[in-house]
Design an enzyme around this catalytic site. Structure first.
Site, short mmCIF file in Angstrom:
data_model
loop_
_atom_site.label_atom_id
_atom_site.label_comp_id
_atom_site.label_asym_id
_atom_site.label_seq_id
_atom_site.Cartn_x
_atom_site.Cartn_y
_atom_site.Cartn_z
N LYS A 46 43.34 22.67 -30.18
CA LYS A 46 42.14 21.87 -30.16
C LYS A 46 40.94 22.70 -29.69
CE LYS A 46 45.00 18.19 -28.24
NZ LYS A 46 45.37 17.59 -26.98
N GLY A 47 41.21 23.84 -29.07
CA GLY A 47 40.17 24.61 -28.40
C GLY A 47 39.03 25.06 -29.30
N ASP A 104 43.29 36.25 -26.80
CA ASP A 104 43.72 36.79 -25.50
C ASP A 104 44.83 37.83 -25.77
OD1 ASP A 104 44.20 37.07 -22.80
OD2 ASP A 104 45.33 35.22 -22.60
N PHE A 130 40.25 33.34 -16.55
CA PHE A 130 40.58 32.10 -17.25
C PHE A 130 39.32 31.25 -17.36
CE2 PHE A 130 42.02 27.76 -17.73
CZ PHE A 130 42.95 27.90 -18.75
#
Ligand code: 5GP
Length: 185
Positions: A44-45, A103, A152
């Site tokens: 969903k990011g 990442d 983060f």
């Protein structure tokens, strides 16, 4: 009590994101002139970035959405489970994979192989955030918004336990929110 109270530091503010997304949209508009790309995004990011990016592109284009979940032990295997597949065939299409953040690169590495097997005419990758410090798989990033340090981050679509996606900036949470060390990845 405001959502913003949980934020320790804003890394990239809303105005900077808006300006960069406009530049990326203009770049894609030039690079894909005369073509009709499909923007493939992973829920969903990436939703917020996709929504802004598509409106910054002056091109006929379509979107498709996938949802994936990592298996436990992903760090080594890079194995990913497809929860929602493409709605339409991408055979012969110019695919632009729209990612929120890269990442380790393991998720995208798997996805690129998966999409490649579906015979698109081309595949390019755009990410809003590149976090190269923890990269395990080499990813050919064609367009990137910002390179960020190994922290983060939350906001602009990115969550911590499903929260903070609606913050208009990219930020770092106060350690007290995690109750200890920040999450990995
Ligand atoms: P990768 O497979 O490249 O390690 O990770 C990709 C996914 O991990 C991203 O799409 C995102 O969902 C999550 N992720 C990686 N780094 C961060 C981060 O700093 N913040 C948040 N909220 N998610 C992250």
């Amino acid at each position: 009590m405001s959502l913003h109270d949980d934020v320790e530091e804003v890394l990239i503010d809303a105005a900077a994101i808006e300006a960069r997304v406009a530049e990326l949209g203009a770049q894609l508009t030039t690079d894909y002139e005369g073509r009709d790309p499909v923007l493939v995004s992973v829920l969903k990011g990436s939703l917020v970035f996709l929504a802004d990016l598509m409106r910054a592109m002056d091109l006929p284009s379509s979107i498709d959405l996938m949802e994936v979940s990592s298996y436990a032990g992903t760090e080594t295997s890079g194995q990913v489970r497809i929860l929602k597949d493409l709605s339409k065939s991408i055979e012969g299409r110019d695919v632009i994979v729209v990612e929120d953040i890269i990442d380790t690169g393991l998720t995208l590495n798997y996805l690129l192989r998966y999409l490649g097997e579906r015979k698109p005419a081309s595949i390019k990758i755009i990410c809003l955030l590149d976090k190269p410090a923890r990269r395990l798989a080499e990813i050919p990033i064609d367009y990137r918004g910002f390179t960020i340090p190994d922290r983060f981050v939350i906001g602009y679509g990115l969550d911590y336990e499903e929260r903070y996606r609606n913050l208009p900036y990219i930020g770092v949470l106060k350690p007290s929110v995690y109750g200890g060390a920040p999450p990995e990845g």
